[in-house]
Design a protein around this motif. Structure first.
Motif, PDB file in Angstrom:
ATOM      1  N   TYR A 378      -1.541  12.856  -6.542  1.00 41.42           N
ATOM      2  CA  TYR A 378      -1.849  11.559  -5.955  1.00 41.42           C
ATOM      3  C   TYR A 378      -1.165  11.440  -4.602  1.00 41.42           C
ATOM      4  O   TYR A 378      -0.032  11.898  -4.422  1.00 41.42           O
ATOM      5  CB  TYR A 378      -1.386  10.423  -6.866  1.00 41.42           C
ATOM      6  CG  TYR A 378      -2.239  10.252  -8.101  1.00 41.42           C
ATOM      7  CD1 TYR A 378      -3.339   9.404  -8.088  1.00 41.42           C
ATOM      8  CD2 TYR A 378      -1.949  10.944  -9.265  1.00 41.42           C
ATOM      9  CE1 TYR A 378      -4.124   9.241  -9.222  1.00 41.42           C
ATOM     10  CE2 TYR A 378      -2.732  10.784 -10.398  1.00 41.42           C
ATOM     11  CZ  TYR A 378      -3.818   9.936 -10.366  1.00 41.42           C
ATOM     12  OH  TYR A 378      -4.607   9.786 -11.479  1.00 41.42           O
ATOM     13  N   LEU A 379      -1.870  10.810  -3.656  1.00 39.10           N
ATOM     14  CA  LEU A 379      -1.333  10.537  -2.327  1.00 39.10           C
ATOM     15  C   LEU A 379      -1.370   9.033  -2.095  1.00 39.10           C
ATOM     16  O   LEU A 379      -2.307   8.356  -2.519  1.00 39.10           O
ATOM     17  CB  LEU A 379      -2.151  11.246  -1.244  1.00 39.10           C
ATOM     18  CG  LEU A 379      -2.338  12.754  -1.385  1.00 39.10           C
ATOM     19  CD1 LEU A 379      -3.219  13.269  -0.254  1.00 39.10           C
ATOM     20  CD2 LEU A 379      -1.004  13.485  -1.384  1.00 39.10           C
ATOM     21  N   ALA A 380      -0.354   8.513  -1.403  1.00 38.23           N
ATOM     22  CA  ALA A 380      -0.320   7.068  -1.152  1.00 38.23           C
ATOM     23  C   ALA A 380       0.450   6.790   0.129  1.00 38.23           C
ATOM     24  O   ALA A 380       1.359   7.533   0.508  1.00 38.23           O
ATOM     25  CB  ALA A 380       0.322   6.330  -2.326  1.00 38.23           C
ATOM     26  N   ALA A 381       0.053   5.712   0.799  1.00 37.01           N
ATOM     27  CA  ALA A 381       0.771   5.153   1.950  1.00 37.01           C
ATOM     28  C   ALA A 381       0.831   3.647   1.715  1.00 37.01           C
ATOM     29  O   ALA A 381       0.047   2.883   2.287  1.00 37.01           O
ATOM     30  CB  ALA A 381       0.060   5.491   3.253  1.00 37.01           C
ATOM     31  N   PRO A 382       1.753   3.177   0.856  1.00 36.22           N
ATOM     32  CA  PRO A 382       1.738   1.766   0.445  1.00 36.22           C
ATOM     33  C   PRO A 382       1.981   0.783   1.577  1.00 36.22           C
ATOM     34  O   PRO A 382       1.656  -0.402   1.444  1.00 36.22           O
ATOM     35  CB  PRO A 382       2.847   1.703  -0.610  1.00 36.22           C
ATOM     36  CG  PRO A 382       3.737   2.867  -0.309  1.00 36.22           C
ATOM     37  CD  PRO A 382       2.835   3.936   0.211  1.00 36.22           C
ATOM     38  N   ALA A 383       2.562   1.222   2.704  1.00 37.89           N
ATOM     39  CA  ALA A 383       2.734   0.310   3.831  1.00 37.89           C
ATOM     40  C   ALA A 383       1.381  -0.132   4.377  1.00 37.89           C
ATOM     41  O   ALA A 383       1.263  -1.219   4.958  1.00 37.89           O
ATOM     42  CB  ALA A 383       3.551   0.989   4.928  1.00 37.89           C
ATOM     43  N   LEU A 384       0.344   0.710   4.187  1.00 35.49           N
ATOM     44  CA  LEU A 384      -1.003   0.384   4.664  1.00 35.49           C
ATOM     45  C   LEU A 384      -1.883  -0.158   3.549  1.00 35.49           C
ATOM     46  O   LEU A 384      -2.650  -1.101   3.743  1.00 35.49           O
ATOM     47  CB  LEU A 384      -1.654   1.621   5.289  1.00 35.49           C
ATOM     48  CG  LEU A 384      -0.910   2.230   6.484  1.00 35.49           C
ATOM     49  CD1 LEU A 384      -1.619   3.481   6.950  1.00 35.49           C
ATOM     50  CD2 LEU A 384      -0.804   1.219   7.616  1.00 35.49           C
ATOM     51  N   ARG A 385      -1.804   0.450   2.363  1.00 32.52           N
ATOM     52  CA  ARG A 385      -2.606   0.001   1.233  1.00 32.52           C
ATOM     53  C   ARG A 385      -1.906   0.401  -0.053  1.00 32.52           C
ATOM     54  O   ARG A 385      -1.509   1.559  -0.215  1.00 32.52           O
ATOM     55  CB  ARG A 385      -4.007   0.612   1.288  1.00 32.52           C
ATOM     56  CG  ARG A 385      -4.921   0.158   0.161  1.00 32.52           C
ATOM     57  CD  ARG A 385      -6.340   0.627   0.382  1.00 32.52           C
ATOM     58  NE  ARG A 385      -6.912  -0.007   1.570  1.00 32.52           N
ATOM     59  CZ  ARG A 385      -8.109   0.306   2.056  1.00 32.52           C
ATOM     60  NH1 ARG A 385      -8.830   1.246   1.480  1.00 32.52           N
ATOM     61  NH2 ARG A 385      -8.569  -0.319   3.123  1.00 32.52           N
ATOM     62  N   GLU A 386      -1.781  -0.546  -0.954  1.00 36.81           N
ATOM     63  CA  GLU A 386      -1.074  -0.290  -2.209  1.00 36.81           C
ATOM     64  C   GLU A 386      -2.027   0.347  -3.219  1.00 36.81           C
ATOM     65  O   GLU A 386      -2.374  -0.226  -4.251  1.00 36.81           O
ATOM     66  CB  GLU A 386      -0.478  -1.585  -2.741  1.00 36.81           C
ATOM     67  CG  GLU A 386       0.635  -2.142  -1.846  1.00 36.81           C
ATOM     68  CD  GLU A 386       1.215  -3.438  -2.374  1.00 36.81           C
ATOM     69  OE1 GLU A 386       0.467  -4.197  -3.046  1.00 36.81           O
ATOM     70  OE2 GLU A 386       2.401  -3.706  -2.123  1.00 36.81           O
ATOM     71  N   THR A 387      -2.459   1.550  -2.907  1.00 39.23           N
ATOM     72  CA  THR A 387      -3.397   2.304  -3.747  1.00 39.23           C
ATOM     73  C   THR A 387      -2.995   3.767  -3.740  1.00 39.23           C
ATOM     74  O   THR A 387      -2.660   4.317  -2.682  1.00 39.23           O
ATOM     75  CB  THR A 387      -4.842   2.163  -3.238  1.00 39.23           C
ATOM     76  OG1 THR A 387      -5.201   0.782  -3.194  1.00 39.23           O
ATOM     77  CG2 THR A 387      -5.816   2.913  -4.136  1.00 39.23           C
ATOM     78  N   ALA A 388      -3.030   4.388  -4.898  1.00 35.58           N
ATOM     79  CA  ALA A 388      -2.782   5.818  -5.004  1.00 35.58           C
ATOM     80  C   ALA A 388      -4.131   6.532  -5.078  1.00 35.58           C
ATOM     81  O   ALA A 388      -4.986   6.166  -5.894  1.00 35.58           O
ATOM     82  CB  ALA A 388      -1.943   6.131  -6.242  1.00 35.58           C
ATOM     83  N   TYR A 389      -4.305   7.536  -4.237  1.00 35.16           N
ATOM     84  CA  TYR A 389      -5.581   8.258  -4.139  1.00 35.16           C
ATOM     85  C   TYR A 389      -5.437   9.631  -4.787  1.00 35.16           C
ATOM     86  O   TYR A 389      -4.516  10.386  -4.461  1.00 35.16           O
ATOM     87  CB  TYR A 389      -5.997   8.408  -2.684  1.00 35.16           C
ATOM     88  CG  TYR A 389      -6.355   7.103  -2.020  1.00 35.16           C
ATOM     89  CD1 TYR A 389      -7.663   6.640  -2.007  1.00 35.16           C
ATOM     90  CD2 TYR A 389      -5.375   6.313  -1.424  1.00 35.16           C
ATOM     91  CE1 TYR A 389      -7.988   5.432  -1.410  1.00 35.16           C
ATOM     92  CE2 TYR A 389      -5.692   5.103  -0.829  1.00 35.16           C
ATOM     93  CZ  TYR A 389      -6.999   4.666  -0.822  1.00 35.16           C
ATOM     94  OH  TYR A 389      -7.312   3.472  -0.239  1.00 35.16           O
ATOM     95  N   LEU A 390      -6.354   9.916  -5.680  1.00 31.67           N
ATOM     96  CA  LEU A 390      -6.337  11.196  -6.377  1.00 31.67           C
ATOM     97  C   LEU A 390      -6.916  12.280  -5.472  1.00 31.67           C
ATOM     98  O   LEU A 390      -7.954  12.084  -4.830  1.00 31.67           O
ATOM     99  CB  LEU A 390      -7.140  11.100  -7.671  1.00 31.67           C
ATOM    100  CG  LEU A 390      -7.160  12.347  -8.566  1.00 31.67           C
ATOM    101  CD1 LEU A 390      -5.751  12.739  -8.998  1.00 31.67           C
ATOM    102  CD2 LEU A 390      -8.033  12.099  -9.792  1.00 31.67           C
ATOM    103  N   GLN A 391      -6.266  13.432  -5.437  1.00 35.39           N
ATOM    104  CA  GLN A 391      -6.723  14.551  -4.634  1.00 35.39           C
ATOM    105  C   GLN A 391      -6.674  15.817  -5.477  1.00 35.39           C
ATOM    106  O   GLN A 391      -5.736  16.039  -6.242  1.00 35.39           O
ATOM    107  CB  GLN A 391      -5.833  14.726  -3.400  1.00 35.39           C
ATOM    108  CG  GLN A 391      -6.299  15.813  -2.442  1.00 35.39           C
ATOM    109  CD  GLN A 391      -5.316  16.039  -1.315  1.00 35.39           C
ATOM    110  OE1 GLN A 391      -4.220  16.539  -1.540  1.00 35.39           O
ATOM    111  NE2 GLN A 391      -5.705  15.672  -0.099  1.00 35.39           N
TER     112      GLN A 391
END
Length: 547
Positions: A378-391
C-alpha cells in the motif's frame, strides 16, 4: 471488287476468334475471409471460388468499399490445373438506384409522421388555450371588476382547487406530448436518412477486375487483398486481484473500430502492432547548414530562380526583398528528429471468428488472459488524501508485449479505478495501481500549532507544527504500507526548519523534505507516529508558504 466482302468476313471471323478480345467481366461472389487491423488501417482479404474453362477470362469482385487504397490491391490464385494471373485492376462502380416501391413506402411513413405531428401540435394549442383560461379565472378572482364583488373564502377555495387540478392535468399531458414530439422527430430523421440514401444516384463502390489464363478447365481459388484507412484498434486491459491471492489476473483486449463501408462478418481476425506508416527504412538526413543571415541572403539571391511569369532583373535583391527573406529565415522551424515510440511489433491472431459491422461503434475482442505473480503493498500520502492505494509489483511473464492502453482495475468483482498502461515488454518488471482500499485506514490530524519568540531580545519568530498519523490494518492478513509526508524546505538562509519528531531510525528523509515510513502491519494492527517540526526566522521577515 468481288473479293472485298469475303476478306471483310474473314477478318471479322478472325477477330471474333482471337483470345485478345474478351467478353464483359464475369461477376463472381466473394466473401471476406480474413482481416488484419493495424493501429491506423486494415488489410482485408476476400476469397472467391469458381470453375473456369480453358482460355483467358476476366472476373470481377464487386461492391468493394469506395475508399480502398487502389495502390494496395493485390491478388493471388490457386487451382487444380495450370492457371496464371495476368493482371489485376480496379474501377469505379455505382449500384443501381433502389426500386420506387421502397421509396413510396418511406414517403407514406413520412406523411403519417407529419399527420401525427400536426395532431400533437393541435392538441398542444388546445392545452395552451386551457392554461390561458385558468389564468384569466385566477386574474378575475384576485382583481375583480369594480361592479363585481370579491368572492367568498369557500368560493376562492373551490376556484383554487379547480385551477390546481386543471393545471396539473394540462402540464402532465403537455409532458407526454413533448415526449411524443421527440419520438416522432427521431423516427422522422431515421426515415429521411434512409430515403436520402435510396433517392440519390446510387451507392458508389469499387470493383476489382482480374484477368486469368487457364490451359484447361480448372477449379480456381482467388484471394484479393486491399487496404482501408477507416479502421483501427487500441489495447485495453482489465487487471483483477482476487481476495487471498498474490497474483494479478490480466485480461488483454483489443478495442476495434471500423467505418470502412463494408461489414466484416465471421472473419478470421488478426490485430497487429506494426506501424506501416513509418516505412521500412531509416529516413535520410539532409545537410543542416548554419550561416549568417547576410550570406544566406546573398546565397538565395544567386540561386537560379524558376521561370517567372514576366522577366525581371535578379542580379541583386533590393532592401524590401532582403527584409522578406530575413523574415522567412526567422520563421523557419529548427530541424526535428523523427522519433518512433514503437520498439517492437506483434500480431495477435484472435482464435474466435469475429463480426464487426461498419459504423457499429467500438467492439472488444479478447486477445489473451493470464496471471502474473505479484507482490502487494500500500502507498499513501495522507497530507494530500487520507487514502491508502493498493499497488502490485509484478513482471510481465507472458509472451505478449503489453502496449500502451486503458487499464481498468478490479478488486474481486468490484470496479476500483480506470487508468493507463504503459508499454511493457515480456520479462520486464512493472507496477500496477489497483486503486484505493478503505480496509487500510490512514488518518492525519493537526494536533497543535503554536508560535513563540526566541533569542535574547525575542527577535526571532518560531512556528511549531505537530501532526499525528494513525494507521490501522483491517485486513485478515499482514500488509505492507509505505506512506510519505513532508517538511517545509527553506530557500533562505535566515529561515531554519528543524525536525523535532520522530527522532532516530524507522523512517527515511530526502533532501527535498520528503519523509517516508515503511511499515509491515499485522492483521488488525494499529500504529501511530508523531510528526513535529518548527520553522524559525526573524520576526520582521515576511515568510510565504506557511499555513
Amino acid at each position: 471488287m468481288h473479293h472485298r466482302p469475303l476478306l471483310l468476313a474473314l477478318a471479322a471471323t478472325s477477330l471474333l476468334g482471337s483470345p485478345l478480345l474478351l467478353a464483359a467481366p464475369r461477376a463472381v461472389d466473394s466473401r471476406i475471409s480474413a482481416v488484419t487491423v493495424y493501429t491506423d488501417r486494415a488489410i482485408v482479404t476476400r476469397t472467391a471460388r469458381l470453375e473456369l474453362p480453358a482460355g483467358q477470362h476476366e472476373i470481377a469482385l464487386e461492391r468493394l468499399p469506395e475508399r480502398i487504397d487502389e495502390a494496395s490491391l493485390q491478388a493471388s490464385i490457386s487451382a487444380n490445373a495450370a492457371a496464371t494471373l495476368l493482371d489485376v485492376s480496379s474501377a469505379a462502380q455505382i449500384a443501381e438506384r433502389s426500386d420506387d416501391d421502397r421509396l413510396q413506402r418511406l414517403d407514406d411513413q413520412l406523411r403519417e409522421i407529419a399527420r401525427q405531428q400536426r395532431e400533437v401540435s393541435d392538441r398542444n394549442s388546445v392545452l395552451e388555450n386551457q392554461k390561458q383560461y385558468l389564468a384569466d379565472i385566477q386574474a378575475g378572482t384576485s382583481k375583480p371588476r369594480q361592479d363585481q364583488p370579491m368572492p367568498g373564502i369557500e368560493e376562492l377555495k373551490s376556484l383554487l382547487q379547480l385551477s390546481e387540478t386543471g393545471l396539473e392535468r394540462i402540464l402532465a399531458e403537455q409532458r407526454k406530448l413533448e415526449e411524443q414530439t421527440q419520438a416522432l422527430e427521431r423516427r422522422k430523421e431515421a426515415l429521411e436518412n434512409q430515403r436520402g440514401s435510396l433517392a440519390d444516384d446510387g451507392t458508389h463502390y469499387k470493383r476489382a477486375v482480374l484477368r486469368i489464363a487457364t490451359e484447361q478447365p480448372a477449379q480456381v481459388r482467388v484471394q484479393l487483398s486491399y487496404t482501408l484507412y477507416d479502421a483501427s484498434w487500441r489495447p485495453a486491459y482489465d487487471a483483477r486481484l482476487r481476495d487471498g491471492e498474490e497474483q494479478v489476473e490480466m485480461t488483454y483486449q483489443g478495442i476495434v473500430r471500423q467505418n470502412s463501408g463494408e461489414d466484416w462478418s465471421d472473419v478470421d481476425l488478426t490485430l497487429s502492432t506494426a506501424r506501416p506508416s513509418l516505412g521500412s527504412a531509416v529516413p535520410a538526413l539532409t545537410p543542416w547548414f548554419v550561416d549568417t543571415a547576410i550570406e544566406r541572403v546573398a546565397s538565395l539571391a544567386s540561386r537560379p530562380a524558376p521561370a517567372p511569369a514576366a522577366p525581371r532583373a535578379t542580379a541583386m535583391l533590393d532592401m524590401a526583398a532582403q527584409s522578406k527573406v530575413l523574415a522567412e529565415l526567422a520563421e523557419m522551424p529548427p530541424p526535428e528528429a523523427e522519433v518512433s515510440a514503437a520498439t517492437t511489433s506483434a500480431s495477435f491472431h484472435i482464435p474466435a471468428r469475429a463480426t464487426l459491422n461498419s459504423g457499429g461503434g467500438a467492439q472488444k475482442v479478447a486477445i489473451a488472459r493470464f496471471k502474473l505473480p505479484a507482490t502487494l503493498r500500500y502507498l499513501a500520502a495522507p497530507a494530500l488524501r487520507e487514502t491508502a492505494y493498493l499497488q502490485a509489483v509484478t513482471r510481465n511473464t507472458s509472451d505478449f508485449p503489453l502496449l500502451p492502453g486503458t487499464l481498468n482495475t478490479f478488486l474481486g468483482n468490484t470496479f476500483v479505478a480506470s487508468g493507463e498502461m504503459r508499454a511493457v515488454m515480456p520479462g520486464e518488471p512493472f507496477e500496477l495501481a489497483l486503486g484505493g482500499d478503505d480496509a487500510m485506514s490512514i488518518k492525519r490530524k493537526l494536533v497543535k500549532r503554536y508560535t513563540d519568540y526566541t533569542g535574547l531580545t525575542g527577535g526571532r519568530k518560531r512556528v511549531t507544527y505537530e501532526f499525528r498519523i494513525d494507521v490501522q490494518n483491517n485486513h485478515g492478513s499482514a500488509q505492507r504500507l509505505l506512506f510519505k509526508d513532508q517538511l517545509p524546505v527553506s530557500r533562505n538562509e535566515q529561515i531554519q526548519v528543524t525536525l523535532l519528531e520522530p527522532a532516530g531510525q524507522g523512517f527515511s528523509r530526502e533532501d527535498d523534505g520528503r519523509l517516508q515510513w515503511d511499515w509491515n502491519l499485522a492483521p488488525g494492527e494499529k500504529r501511530s507516529v508523531k510528526l513535529a517540526f518548527s520553522v524559525e526566522y526573524p520576526k520582521d521577515l515576511q515568510v510565504s508558504g506557511l499555513d
